[in-house]
Design an enzyme around this catalytic site. Structure first.
Site, PDB file in Angstrom:
ATOM      1  N   GLU A 166       1.039  -1.097   0.019  1.00  0.00           N
ATOM      2  CA  GLU A 166       0.130   0.063  -0.179  1.00  0.00           C
ATOM      3  C   GLU A 166       0.869   1.400  -0.094  1.00  0.00           C
ATOM      4  OE1 GLU A 166      -3.170  -0.436   3.022  1.00  0.00           O
ATOM      5  OE2 GLU A 166      -4.103  -2.008   1.896  1.00  0.00           O
ATOM      6  N   GLU A 353      -4.690  -8.506  -0.097  1.00  0.00           N
ATOM      7  CA  GLU A 353      -5.459  -8.174   0.995  1.00  0.00           C
ATOM      8  C   GLU A 353      -7.244  -7.943   0.508  1.00  0.00           C
ATOM      9  OE1 GLU A 353      -4.547  -4.902   3.694  1.00  0.00           O
ATOM     10  OE2 GLU A 353      -2.317  -5.455   3.434  1.00  0.00           O
TER      11      GLU A 353
HETATM   12  C1  JSK Z   1      -5.957  -1.564   6.155  1.00  0.00           C
HETATM   13  C2  JSK Z   1      -6.881   3.574   3.843  1.00  0.00           C
HETATM   14  C3  JSK Z   1      -2.881  -2.921   5.309  1.00  0.00           C
HETATM   15  C4  JSK Z   1      -3.025  -3.657   6.527  1.00  0.00           C
HETATM   16  C5  JSK Z   1      -4.287  -3.334   7.061  1.00  0.00           C
HETATM   17  C6  JSK Z   1      -6.748   3.788   6.468  1.00  0.00           C
HETATM   18  C7  JSK Z   1      -6.666   3.195   5.154  1.00  0.00           C
HETATM   19  C8  JSK Z   1      -6.410   1.901   5.107  1.00  0.00           C
HETATM   20  C9  JSK Z   1      -6.316   0.829   6.000  1.00  0.00           C
HETATM   21  C10 JSK Z   1      -7.260   5.150   3.832  1.00  0.00           C
HETATM   22  C11 JSK Z   1      -7.567   5.835   5.079  1.00  0.00           C
HETATM   23  C12 JSK Z   1      -7.615   5.086   6.225  1.00  0.00           C
HETATM   24  C13 JSK Z   1      -8.743   7.516   6.047  1.00  0.00           C
HETATM   25  C14 JSK Z   1      -8.795   9.222   5.922  1.00  0.00           C
HETATM   26  C15 JSK Z   1      -8.141  10.684   4.611  1.00  0.00           C
HETATM   27  C16 JSK Z   1      -7.884  11.091   3.227  1.00  0.00           C
HETATM   28  C17 JSK Z   1      -4.762  -2.232   6.223  1.00  0.00           C
HETATM   29  N1  JSK Z   1      -4.062  -2.555   4.848  1.00  0.00           N
HETATM   30  N2  JSK Z   1      -5.986  -0.344   5.629  1.00  0.00           N
HETATM   31  N3  JSK Z   1      -5.911  -0.304   4.182  1.00  0.00           N
HETATM   32  N4  JSK Z   1      -6.161   0.958   4.048  1.00  0.00           N
HETATM   33  N5  JSK Z   1      -9.097  11.616   2.673  1.00  0.00           N
HETATM   34  N6  JSK Z   1      -9.415  11.788   1.409  1.00  0.00           N
HETATM   35  N7  JSK Z   1     -10.146  12.041   0.793  1.00  0.00           N
HETATM   36  O1  JSK Z   1      -4.284  -3.152   8.493  1.00  0.00           O
HETATM   37  O2  JSK Z   1      -1.944  -3.367   7.098  1.00  0.00           O
HETATM   38  O3  JSK Z   1      -8.088   7.052   5.207  1.00  0.00           O
HETATM   39  O4  JSK Z   1      -8.388   9.516   4.768  1.00  0.00           O
END
Ligand code: JSK
Length: 448
Positions: A166, A353
């Site tokens: 990611e 994932e």
């Molecule tokens: C889960 C994506 C890897 C593995 C899992 C969290 C994630 C996320 C979490 C985006 C996000 C928060 C929140 C606020 C602001 C931006 C993990 N994958 N995981 N994957 N992705 N706003 N924009 N418009 O635990 O370790 O954003 O975003």
């Protein structure tokens, strides 16, 4: 009711990551990572949670391997903690750190489980952050040296490598939105970080080719799917950009050797510029063996003036959400996969994932997480549709084996097929564990 049957060659797995499960942060000579620092900074992680103990998998790895073996998967996807190997990021190697991963990998091989190893799942050595972290191009060289050592050390044992997990989260979420370590809120830093991670990815691919001709390597970007609210050009463009921030920005450099101009232009308007050195794009676009795709959520979005970088806003269309508040959107999974296949060609794909957050607790020894089973089924139907549509899917890896440290959400958000009691560290297999086990034993399931 329908029978959903997967190809016989389809391979299945389950995933975790080092900082989320290992604990033992001061053992085996481990150096600090940016997540130790970030999680101990007040206000960054919910309830002040941190990974000091986590699931204690550093000590309980054999119990975890036994659980994975009982599940009957082909793959275990885990990550190596860079500061366990290089406590200061570079130079001295910790033998105790290497020994831990040899014990884990040997325990997996003993049970006939194929290890799939992620090199960078967000726990950068703090010593490197102190020198600028991923903003500093020297970190590229440090990562390449770490990757090369791992390829030599585990040659013949680990045949599936993932460079970066990611990279969108590790660059933009961490350095523009400030939600993950190291917590910067600067678009220029985020763009530099993303580019340096891409170069580091390419350098690691080149190193593997020198060291191990048998092993496979790829990367695992996170995807989302935004479907236009209407068919107006504004809404369609807004969604293309929002999807492109996750997909095009990270896929184009690797598969096409250039960054997507529409997104470069948006960054430029926000005073953030790409700084390329000669040869960077050739390094980044080294051929890879497979693509990892992480997918959790998506939704309907529309154009909204001044709404963030891409002037795009999500519209709540009343879809069900998981306990972390993410829309359940299995059609987005199908759309992402067919879009990737149409745009980037026939590259073998592993879903590295996919999973859901539901915070069910044990009652009389059982965790009845029916909603997780439903999420799994609906996403496996979407995956099956993608396979039938000709997308080159080789495998599916569920997130996660265990409930674990969910980054900024701490321990409050549970994604495991196995429940973890964070006081006793007792593992309890959930109903979804038994459902997945049964499904992959049969290679098919019935919808209802
Ligand atoms: C889960 C994506 C890897 C593995 C899992 C969290 C994630 C996320 C979490 C985006 C996000 C928060 C929140 C606020 C602001 C931006 C993990 N994958 N995981 N994957 N992705 N706003 N924009 N418009 O635990 O370790 O954003 O975003």
């Amino acid at each position: 009711m329908a029978i959903i049957k997967f190809p016989n060659q389809m391979r299945w797995g389950v995933a975790t990551a080092s900082y989320q499960i290992e604990g033992a942060v001061n053992e085996g000579g481990r150096g600090k990572s940016i997540w130790d620092t970030f999680s101990k900074t007040p206000g960054k992680v919910l309830n002040g949670d941190h990974g000091d103990v986590a699931c204690d998998s550093y000590h309980r790895y054999q119990e975890d391997v036994d659980i994975i073996s009982d599940l009957g998967v082909d793959f275990y996807r885990f990550s190596i903690s860079w500061p366990r190997i290089f406590p200061n990021g570079t130079d001295e190697v910790s033998q105790a750190g290497l020994d831990y991963y040899h014990r884990l990998v040997d325990a997996l091989l003993e049970k006939g489980i194929e290890p799939m190893c992620t090199l960078y799942h967000w726990d950068l050595p703090q010593a490197l952050q102190d020198k600028g972290g991923w903003e500093n191009r020297e970190t590229i060289q440090a990562f390449t040296a770490y990757a090369a050592l791992m390829f030599k050390e585990f040659k013949g044992k680990i045949n599936y490598w993932i460079t970066f997990n990611e990279p969108w989260c590790a660059s933009f979420l961490s350095n523009y939105y400030g939600k993950h370590a190291p917590g910067n809120t600067d678009l220029q830093i985020a763009v530099n970080v993303a580019h340096h991670m891409n170069v580091a990815h390419g350098k690691a691919v080149m190193a593997l080719r020198e060291i191990d001709e048998e092993a496979n390597i790829g990367f695992a970007p996170n995807t989302e799917w935004n479907e236009p609210y209407s068919n107006t050009p504004e809404d369609i463009k807004a969604c293309e950009l929002a999807n492109g921030f996750f997909i095009d920005w990270f896929f184009d450099p690797v598969f096409k050797g250039h960054y997507p101009e529409a997104i470069v232009e948006i960054f430029r308007k926000n005073n953030a510029f790409l700084h390329l050195e000669d040869g960077d794009m050739e390094i980044i676009s080294q051929p890879i063996d497979f693509l990892g795709v992480n997918y959790y959520t998506g939704g309907v979005a529309r154009y909204q003036e001044n709404a963030g970088l891409f002037e795009t806003e999500r519209v709540d269309t009343g879809r069900q959400k998981t306990d972390i508040g993410w829309d359940i959107y299995p059609e987005g999974f199908y759309n992402v996969l067919t879009h990737i296949s149409n745009t980037y060609g026939d590259i073998p794909i592993y879903i590295t994932e996919n999973g859901s957050c539901y915070n069910d607790e044990p009652h009389n020894g059982r965790v009845v997480d029916e909603k997780r089973i439903d999420y799994l089924k609906r996403h496996l139907v979407a995956l099956n549709r993608a396979i039938k549509s000709g997308v080159n899917i080789k495998g599916y890896i569920a997130w996660s084996l265990l409930d674990n440290f969910e980054w900024a959400e701490g321990y409050s958000m549970r994604f495991g097929l196995v429940h973890v009691d964070y006081r006793s560290l007792k593992r309890t297999k959930k109903e979804s564990f038994y459902w997945y086990k049964h499904m992959l034993n049969n290679n098919f399931f019935e919808t209802n």
